[in-house]
Each structure stands twice: as structure tokens, then as C-alpha cells.
Scaffold this motif. Structure first.
Motif, short mmCIF file in Angstrom:
data_model
loop_
_atom_site.label_atom_id
_atom_site.label_comp_id
_atom_site.label_asym_id
_atom_site.label_seq_id
_atom_site.Cartn_x
_atom_site.Cartn_y
_atom_site.Cartn_z
N LYS A 132 0.86 -1.18 0.00
CA LYS A 132 0.00 0.00 0.00
C LYS A 132 0.89 1.22 0.00
O LYS A 132 1.75 1.37 0.86
N ILE A 133 0.71 2.05 -0.95
CA ILE A 133 1.56 3.23 -1.06
C ILE A 133 0.71 4.46 -0.92
O ILE A 133 -0.20 4.69 -1.71
N ARG A 134 1.03 5.26 0.06
CA ARG A 134 0.22 6.45 0.25
C ARG A 134 0.77 7.65 -0.49
O ARG A 134 0.06 8.59 -0.78
N LYS A 142 3.39 6.38 -6.99
CA LYS A 142 2.53 5.65 -7.92
C LYS A 142 2.87 5.91 -9.38
O LYS A 142 2.68 5.05 -10.22
N GLY A 143 3.37 7.09 -9.63
CA GLY A 143 3.69 7.40 -11.01
C GLY A 143 2.47 7.55 -11.88
O GLY A 143 2.51 7.39 -13.09
N GLN A 176 11.47 9.87 -11.52
CA GLN A 176 11.08 8.54 -12.02
C GLN A 176 12.00 7.44 -11.47
O GLN A 176 11.54 6.38 -11.07
N ARG A 177 13.28 7.72 -11.44
CA ARG A 177 14.24 6.70 -10.98
C ARG A 177 14.01 6.35 -9.52
O ARG A 177 14.06 5.20 -9.12
N THR A 178 13.76 7.40 -8.73
CA THR A 178 13.52 7.16 -7.30
C THR A 178 12.25 6.36 -7.09
O THR A 178 12.19 5.45 -6.27
N ARG A 179 11.20 6.68 -7.84
CA ARG A 179 9.95 5.92 -7.76
C ARG A 179 10.17 4.45 -8.08
O ARG A 179 9.66 3.57 -7.42
N MET A 180 10.95 4.21 -9.13
CA MET A 180 11.22 2.82 -9.52
C MET A 180 11.95 2.07 -8.42
O MET A 180 11.63 0.92 -8.13
N ILE A 181 12.91 2.73 -7.79
CA ILE A 181 13.65 2.08 -6.71
C ILE A 181 12.72 1.77 -5.54
O ILE A 181 12.75 0.67 -4.98
N LEU A 182 11.85 2.72 -5.20
CA LEU A 182 10.92 2.50 -4.09
C LEU A 182 9.96 1.35 -4.41
O LEU A 182 9.68 0.51 -3.56
N LEU A 183 9.47 1.32 -5.64
CA LEU A 183 8.56 0.23 -6.04
C LEU A 183 9.27 -1.12 -5.96
O LEU A 183 8.70 -2.11 -5.50
N GLN A 184 10.52 -1.14 -6.39
CA GLN A 184 11.31 -2.36 -6.31
C GLN A 184 11.48 -2.82 -4.86
O GLN A 184 11.35 -4.00 -4.53
N MET A 185 11.73 -1.86 -3.98
CA MET A 185 11.89 -2.18 -2.56
C MET A 185 10.57 -2.67 -1.96
O MET A 185 10.56 -3.54 -1.09
N ILE A 186 9.48 -2.11 -2.43
CA ILE A 186 8.16 -2.56 -1.97
C ILE A 186 7.91 -3.99 -2.43
O ILE A 186 7.49 -4.85 -1.66
N ASN A 187 8.23 -4.26 -3.70
CA ASN A 187 8.05 -5.61 -4.24
C ASN A 187 8.88 -6.65 -3.49
O ASN A 187 8.48 -7.78 -3.34
#
Ligand code: ATP
Ligand code: MN
Length: 266
Positions: free
Chosen positions: A5-7, A12-13, A33-44
């Protein structure tokens, strides 16, 4: 497994390009965008499950609160995510810390700000690991990816971060005694950092120490240097002076700087 869950809207992008642009214009807090991708990867990968709002937004980095659910039904774990900014200007005057730092001889390409922030994040991660292993209270480093560092949140179970020592509300009949013991505690931390971690903090002040329940926590160690760095003793003298000045203003009968210097180094 808990659904991630991302607040934070930014992660979210999903924002339109126009809104994105508008946000960037009005606020420095928008994640690229790069930071978002890293955060999403960490969430996954489960290092974090939710990313919350900013605890701190500064010149060089933003720090966000986050939560991880490591076990299916276990309690949530509070985390902090430090995102280094790729702003070249604020990193320019940091060169003096890296020059002479043998751990970073090759990677320190001047002018490449993306590499520079990665370097600073790496430095902070490694220094935190060393300090934490030595038993000094500091955030436990959890995960590092490029310029994004996940660490333990120093705060309560609800995710409220501890105050900086500068903002600590220390009052009551025994406040004088508390301040004195905190001063002694800090001298021990500086000595242990030097003797065991072989590090000098190099930006130690009431702003980079958190406080809770008579306990000091050391943070912000990306610029910390090895004890054999050519300017380490100069930085140590500065740390001793800055922290000494602070405790003196709080009414502590502090030791002369040179006495502290000998205590730390000998
Ligand atoms: P800038 O110079 O851009 O302000 P900084 O390099 O000083 O950033 P830090 O000092 O590491 O960044 O962190 C900024 C603030 O975020 C700290 O003063 C502290 O209040 C909070 N903070 C950082 N790490 C943690 C943590 N692990 N737990 C709780 N709060 C933290
Ligand atoms: Mn700081």
C-alpha cells in the motif's frame, strides 16, 4: 502477504505529465522517475510496504517515514527512507570529505552528480553499519539502492520520529543532572566511534543527534571520515567544539576541548 500500500502519490507514477510538471515547479518534494522505480522495487521485495510523508526535507536529502510488514501477521516495523537529492550545488562543498578518503578513490567523479549522490548514500550505509555493529545507538541500516537508503526509524511504534537533541524537551527537577549525563554519554560515543569504528563524525551537532528517554542516537554519517583521513583530527576538533558549545549553553560544566580531544583519541 500484505498488499503493498503506497500512500505517497508520487510513488505511484500515476500523475499526468502536466500535473507532474506543476508539482515540480511548486515543490521540491516530488520524487523523480528513478527514485519511484527504486521504491517500487523495494516494496516488491518486502523491505518496505508503505511509504509515508516526509519526516524532513532538506537541501541534500529528504527523509520519509515508511512501514514494513515482515511477517504475515506480525507487527509493522517502522522504517525511514533517506533519498539523496541529485543537486550538484549542495554537494560541491562536500568534496573536502571525499578528498583523501581511500575508500572512495575511484568512484568520486567530480561533476557527475548521479554518481556523487550514490557515493554519499553508500558512505552513509557503510558508516551506519560500522557504527551500529560497534553498539553505538544509531539507525540500523537495512537496504541500499543507488541514492535511496532504507534504515530503522528512530521513533515510537506509531511512526513518530524522536526529536533532534536541539528540540528535546528536557525539563523537571533533575534536568541539570540529565544534561550532564547526556554530555558524558556523548563523550563516550565520540570515543567509541573513534577507537572502535575508526571514524570521525565530521558533522556532529545537536542537529544530528536524536534524543529519547535519556538516550542519544547518532544520525547523518554520510560525511564521516576514517581516522586516517588527512583532515580527520581537524573535523574531530570541530565536532568537539560544536557539541561542547551546545552543552555549555544548556548549562553543563563542560571539559576543555583539548581534554576531550585526548579522551577521544588516546
Ligand atoms: P539535509 O542536510 O538536507 O537537511 P541531512 O543530510 O541533514 O539532510 P539527516 O540529518 O540524515 O539528513 O536527516 C534529516 C532529518 O531527518 C534528521 O534531522 C532527523 O530529524 C530525521 N531523521 C533522519 N534519519 C532518521 C531516522 N532513522 N529516524 C528518525 N528520524 C530520522
Ligand atoms: Mn542532518
Amino acid at each position: 502477504k500484505h498488499a503493498a500500500k503506497i500512500r505517497l502519490d508520487d510513488v505511484k507514477g500515476e500523475q499526468s505529465r502536466e500535473k507532474d510538471k506543476a508539482d515540480r515547479a511548486t515543490s521540491e518534494q516530488v520524487l523523480d522517475q528513478r527514485t519511484r522505480m527504486i521504491l517500487l522495487q523495494m516494496i516488491n521485495r518486502g523491505f518496505v510496504s508503505e511509504v509515508h510523508g516526509a519526516i524532513s526535507t532538506g537541501k541534500e536529502a529528504n527523509v520519509y517515514g515508511a512501514v514494513a510488514y515482515p511477517d504475515l501477521d506480525g507487527p509493522p516495523i517502522q522504517r525511514a527512507i533517506k533519498v539523496y537529492k541529485t543537486a550538484i550545488l549542495s554537494f560541491k562543498d562536500r568534496e573536502r570529505y571525499i578528498t583523501g578518503e581511500h575508500r572512495f578513490k575511484s568512484g568520486a567523479e567530480k561533476g557527475n552528480s548521479r554518481k556523487m549522490v550514490k557515493l554519499w548514500a553508500e558512505k552513509e550505509f557503510r558508516n551506519l553499519r560500522r557504527i551500529h555493529s560497534a553498539g553505538i545507538k544509531c539507525p540500523e541500516p537495512i537496504q541500499l539502492k543507488l541514492h535511496v537508503l532504507v534504515m530503522e526509524l528512530l521513533g515510537d511504534r506509531k511512526g513518530y520520529a524522536y526529536p533532534r537533541l536541539r528540540d528535546a524537551a528536557i525539563s523537571g527537577d533533575d534536568s541539570e543532572e540529565v544534561w550532564r549525563s547526556l554530555y558524558i554519554q556523548l563523550l563516550g560515543i565520540m570515543r567509541r566511534m573513534y577507537q572502535v569504528c575508526r571514524l570521525v563524525h565530521a558533522d556532529l551537532s545537536e542537529y544530528n543527534i536524536l534524543y529519547n528517554n535519556r538516550q542519544l542516537y547518532i544520525i547523518d554519517v554520510s560525511q564521516s571520515v576514517e581516522h586516517d583521513h588527512p583532515r580527520s583530527l581537524e573535523f574531530l576538533r570541530m565536532d568537539i567544539k560544536n557539541t561542547g558549545d551546545f552543552f555549555r549553553r544548556e548549562g553543563v560544566d563542560i571539559l576543555p576541548d583539548r581534554v576531550v580531544f585526548d579522551f577521544v583519541t588516546v
